[in-house]
Design an enzyme around this catalytic site. Structure first.
Site, mmCIF file in Angstrom:
data_model
loop_
_atom_site.group_PDB
_atom_site.id
_atom_site.type_symbol
_atom_site.label_atom_id
_atom_site.label_comp_id
_atom_site.label_asym_id
_atom_site.label_seq_id
_atom_site.Cartn_x
_atom_site.Cartn_y
_atom_site.Cartn_z
ATOM 1 N N HIS A 60 0.525 -8.267 5.802
ATOM 2 C CA HIS A 60 0.873 -6.899 5.399
ATOM 3 C C HIS A 60 -0.182 -6.391 4.423
ATOM 4 O O HIS A 60 -0.658 -7.142 3.567
ATOM 5 C CB HIS A 60 2.264 -6.874 4.757
ATOM 6 C CG HIS A 60 2.751 -5.486 4.456
ATOM 7 N ND1 HIS A 60 2.774 -4.498 5.406
ATOM 8 C CD2 HIS A 60 3.200 -4.921 3.294
ATOM 9 C CE1 HIS A 60 3.237 -3.386 4.869
ATOM 10 N NE2 HIS A 60 3.500 -3.614 3.586
ATOM 11 N N HIS A 72 1.461 1.690 0.813
ATOM 12 C CA HIS A 72 1.444 0.921 2.063
ATOM 13 C C HIS A 72 2.316 1.596 3.105
ATOM 14 O O HIS A 72 3.267 2.302 2.778
ATOM 15 C CB HIS A 72 1.895 -0.532 1.835
ATOM 16 C CG HIS A 72 3.261 -0.673 1.231
ATOM 17 N ND1 HIS A 72 4.215 -1.515 1.766
ATOM 18 C CD2 HIS A 72 3.833 -0.103 0.150
ATOM 19 C CE1 HIS A 72 5.316 -1.465 1.025
ATOM 20 N NE2 HIS A 72 5.103 -0.607 0.038
ATOM 21 N N CYS A 161 0.295 -0.867 9.310
ATOM 22 C CA CYS A 161 -0.224 -0.906 7.945
ATOM 23 C C CYS A 161 -1.718 -1.224 7.899
ATOM 24 O O CYS A 161 -2.438 -0.773 7.003
ATOM 25 C CB CYS A 161 0.556 -1.920 7.105
ATOM 26 S SG CYS A 161 0.413 -3.638 7.673
#
Length: 230
Positions: A60, A72, A161
């Site tokens: 991530h 994010h 992301c």
């Protein structure tokens, strides 16, 4: 005009990617059982840095904005259900995340480093070396991220992301993780055994469920498309 076949294939690939990486969202994901108040060397982060949180199958990503804030891209089904920012600004739970992926609903949001990392290890600017690309100036990276804050669509293959941070950091939205998955799928499709396996499964579904359009058509077309693609 959009090609319905390509759209169907894209949707299928996204769902396969979600299934393959479902452990990422489960309660057993790395960091999920760690203390949420894990300490991070926030003073070493610079505004515009790319922060990375490795998981079991995926990583991530976020952009550090300074003052313990990380931007994010995060899937969240709650965004489609309410406009109450008091609810949507709370840390996204696993259920909200998974349903957001399925519903393709997300936002580029700001969380603390602790909430972003969720107890996992944080790497800094690892993408610079991994992609061998020249990064923009950190302040420009941070400003790009801030301009994009808010609601957005979500796609595991086309807008995740990693696409967000590479757009901010390098000026080009790319996702090596999604590309790697597509390469794996390509290898599977090109394997003649996949055609045979799909044909056998299709025949078994017809025998078990009976001769109907929802069993016969997939049994014919899936092996055919795999054979053509290979």
């Amino acid at each position: 005009m959009k090609n319905p076949v390509l759209e169907a294939v894209s949707l299928l690939l996204e769902k396969l990617l979600l299934i393959c990486n479902f452990r990422l969202f489960s309660s057993g994901a790395p960091g999920a059982n760690k203390a949420r108040n894990s300490s991070y060397e926030i003073s070493s982060f610079q505004r515009g840095d790319v922060l990375e949180v490795p998981r079991t199958h995926l990583t991530h990503y976020g952009i550090y904005l300074g003052d313990n804030r990380v931007a994010h891209l995060m899937p969240d089904i709650l965004l489609a259900l309410t406009d109450d920012k008091g609810l949507t600004q709370k840390v996204v739970s696993n259920k909200r995340l998974v349903l957001g992926v399925i519903g393709r609903v997300a936002s580029i949001r700001v969380d603390t480093v602790e909430d972003f990392a969720y107890g996992a290890t944080v790497l800094v600017n690892h993408l610079d070396e991994a992609l061998n690309k020249k990064a923009l100036l950190n302040e420009e990276v941070a400003r790009r991220a801030e301009k994009l804050l808010g609601m957005t669509s979500y796609s595991l293959l086309w807008n995740n992301c990693e696409h967000f941070v590479t757009h901010c950091r390098f000026g080009t939205p790319i996702s090596p993780q999604a590309n790697k998955f597509c390469e794996i799928v390509k290898i599977i499709i090109r394997d003649e055994r996949s055609v045979l396996a799909s044909a056998v499964l299709g025949l078994a579904s017809i025998v078990y469920l009976g001769l109907a359009s929802y069993t016969t058509l997939p049994a014919i077309f899936i092996p055919f498309f795999l054979w053509m693609a290979g």
